[in-house]
Design a protein around this motif. Sequence first.
Motif, PDB file in Angstrom:
ATOM      1  N   SER A   1     -11.358  -0.025  -1.137  1.00 48.07           N
ATOM      2  CA  SER A   1     -10.465  -0.356  -2.250  1.00 48.07           C
ATOM      3  C   SER A   1     -11.257  -0.583  -3.527  1.00 48.07           C
ATOM      4  O   SER A   1     -10.847  -0.144  -4.613  1.00 48.07           O
ATOM      5  CB  SER A   1      -9.629  -1.599  -1.916  1.00 48.07           C
TER       6      SER A   1
ATOM      7  N   TYR B   1       0.832  -1.208   0.000  1.00 50.44           N
ATOM      8  CA  TYR B   1       0.000   0.000   0.000  1.00 50.44           C
ATOM      9  C   TYR B   1       0.868   1.260   0.000  1.00 50.44           C
ATOM     10  O   TYR B   1       0.558   2.246  -0.699  1.00 50.44           O
ATOM     11  CB  TYR B   1      -0.907   0.013   1.236  1.00 50.44           C
TER      12      TYR B   1
ATOM     13  N   GLY C   1      -6.840  -5.249  -1.239  1.00 50.55           N
ATOM     14  CA  GLY C   1      -8.029  -5.213  -0.398  1.00 50.55           C
ATOM     15  C   GLY C   1      -8.552  -6.605  -0.099  1.00 50.55           C
ATOM     16  O   GLY C   1      -9.000  -6.892   1.026  1.00 50.55           O
TER      17      GLY C   1
ATOM     18  N   ARG D   1      -8.782  -8.311   3.803  1.00 45.80           N
ATOM     19  CA  ARG D   1      -9.968  -8.897   4.446  1.00 45.80           C
ATOM     20  C   ARG D   1      -9.596 -10.058   5.366  1.00 45.80           C
ATOM     21  O   ARG D   1     -10.258 -10.299   6.382  1.00 45.80           O
ATOM     22  CB  ARG D   1     -10.948  -9.412   3.376  1.00 45.80           C
TER      23      ARG D   1
ATOM     24  N   LEU E   1      -5.174  -2.038  -5.670  1.00 45.03           N
ATOM     25  CA  LEU E   1      -6.122  -1.777  -4.591  1.00 45.03           C
ATOM     26  C   LEU E   1      -7.122  -2.924  -4.439  1.00 45.03           C
ATOM     27  O   LEU E   1      -7.445  -3.343  -3.316  1.00 45.03           O
ATOM     28  CB  LEU E   1      -6.854  -0.459  -4.841  1.00 45.03           C
TER      29      LEU E   1
ATOM     30  N   TRP F   1     -11.481  -1.879   4.546  1.00 39.32           N
ATOM     31  CA  TRP F   1     -10.393  -1.672   3.589  1.00 39.32           C
ATOM     32  C   TRP F   1     -10.784  -2.219   2.221  1.00 39.32           C
ATOM     33  O   TRP F   1     -10.521  -1.582   1.192  1.00 39.32           O
ATOM     34  CB  TRP F   1      -9.110  -2.357   4.081  1.00 39.32           C
ATOM     35  N   TYR F   2     -11.402  -3.383   2.208  1.00 36.39           N
ATOM     36  CA  TYR F   2     -11.772  -3.996   0.936  1.00 36.39           C
ATOM     37  C   TYR F   2     -12.828  -3.160   0.212  1.00 36.39           C
ATOM     38  O   TYR F   2     -12.730  -2.910  -0.995  1.00 36.39           O
ATOM     39  CB  TYR F   2     -12.281  -5.411   1.167  1.00 36.39           C
TER      40      TYR F   2
END
Length: 400
Positions: free
Chosen positions: A275, A197, A250, A254, A246, A271-272
């Motif tokens: 993304s 990231y 992502g 998870r 991304l 986050w997923y």
Amino acid sequence: MVYVESTSPPKVSSLAKRIHGWSWQAFPIGMGTGAVYVTLSGLKAHSSALTTVETVFYFLNMSLFLLNTITLFVQAIVYPRQAWRLLNDPVKGIFVPLVVLSFATILIGTINYAVPPGHIMPEYIYGLFWVYVGFACLTCFPMLMIWFNKPHDLTHFTPAYAFLIFPMMLVGVVAFNVLKTISATDTRAVGVLVVGYFFQGVGFFMTFFYLCIYVIRIMTTGFLDGHQANGAFVACGPPGFTALALLKLGEHARNILPAHQLISPTAGEIWYATSVLAAIMLYGLAVFFFVFGILPYWFKLHKHLNEILGCWALTFPNVGWISTTRALGDVFNIKGFFYIHLVMAILMCATWTILFILTVTAFWKGLIFCSKDEDVLKDIIVDADEHEQVLHESKARTMV
């Protein structure tokens, strides 16, 4: 009897002209070859025969990588002035970081074709990831210092200048491929995820600044023409590869974040989700730049065989958004994305075939990777004079 001294210059062997004329622009050929098996590896319907084809391209890519690195290494020893000249050239110098990108395609191919059969242990892939990160930093920063140390005319600006940042931008792509070989419960997975990231952010935002300048340039001068018309497709790379990174990072987040109880219980899902949202928007930007580059391309391009190397930009920069097309099909379960990906994979193979034939033809005719006799002789004479001067000064110091 009168003797007439011959004034004809000495002959230079074809091998010497090839070594002297080799350049960092050779690496896009290998990257285009890597683009084929990276694109094919994402096809929904995947047979063993297709894997065999991909493996052939993988070994061809490694062969091209070795050929380029060995030839440039020999050039640096035999013709150091030419090697230094290429590094400092404001145009040819931007292709130096592509050696790192070629290494990235080989690393991804190794993960796809050498790890599953057990030829390479996953532990080595983790080590190679850090080798790539170090390789990218050690290549990008010196070349950025050289490039930014000189002024540049914005009216001649091209997205290809962003190659100086590309290796760091591709860390995220390499990272999610490396995470395929590491368990989510392994503590090393957290480091790879964060570093992926981090560098993806550095690479994308820096290249995004380049894309802004590119838009300003075509607003003032019109569409890129000549050999620069190929550079328009480089603009697809940053948003396309970032969207892909991304999405895939992502997916791994998870599982990795909950497995280590980091941030919050729902951090992985958040986050997923973010993304995916960001990836869709960047995917749209990449597709826009592709269409923006392809529409005027044929009318702006100079159809000269000696400029064929620039045409390889039709391949590898587009891999990002093409692979993202397949990934979005998995996310939303939309078959249309799979069909688009299939069509683009076929076009990628067709483009590679045409470019490879034209590149071999140009090489055979001496239009690329071949210096003139006088250029080779000039560097030989200058190097010989400098060597003689050093010996003379050394003898003078010894006598004193």
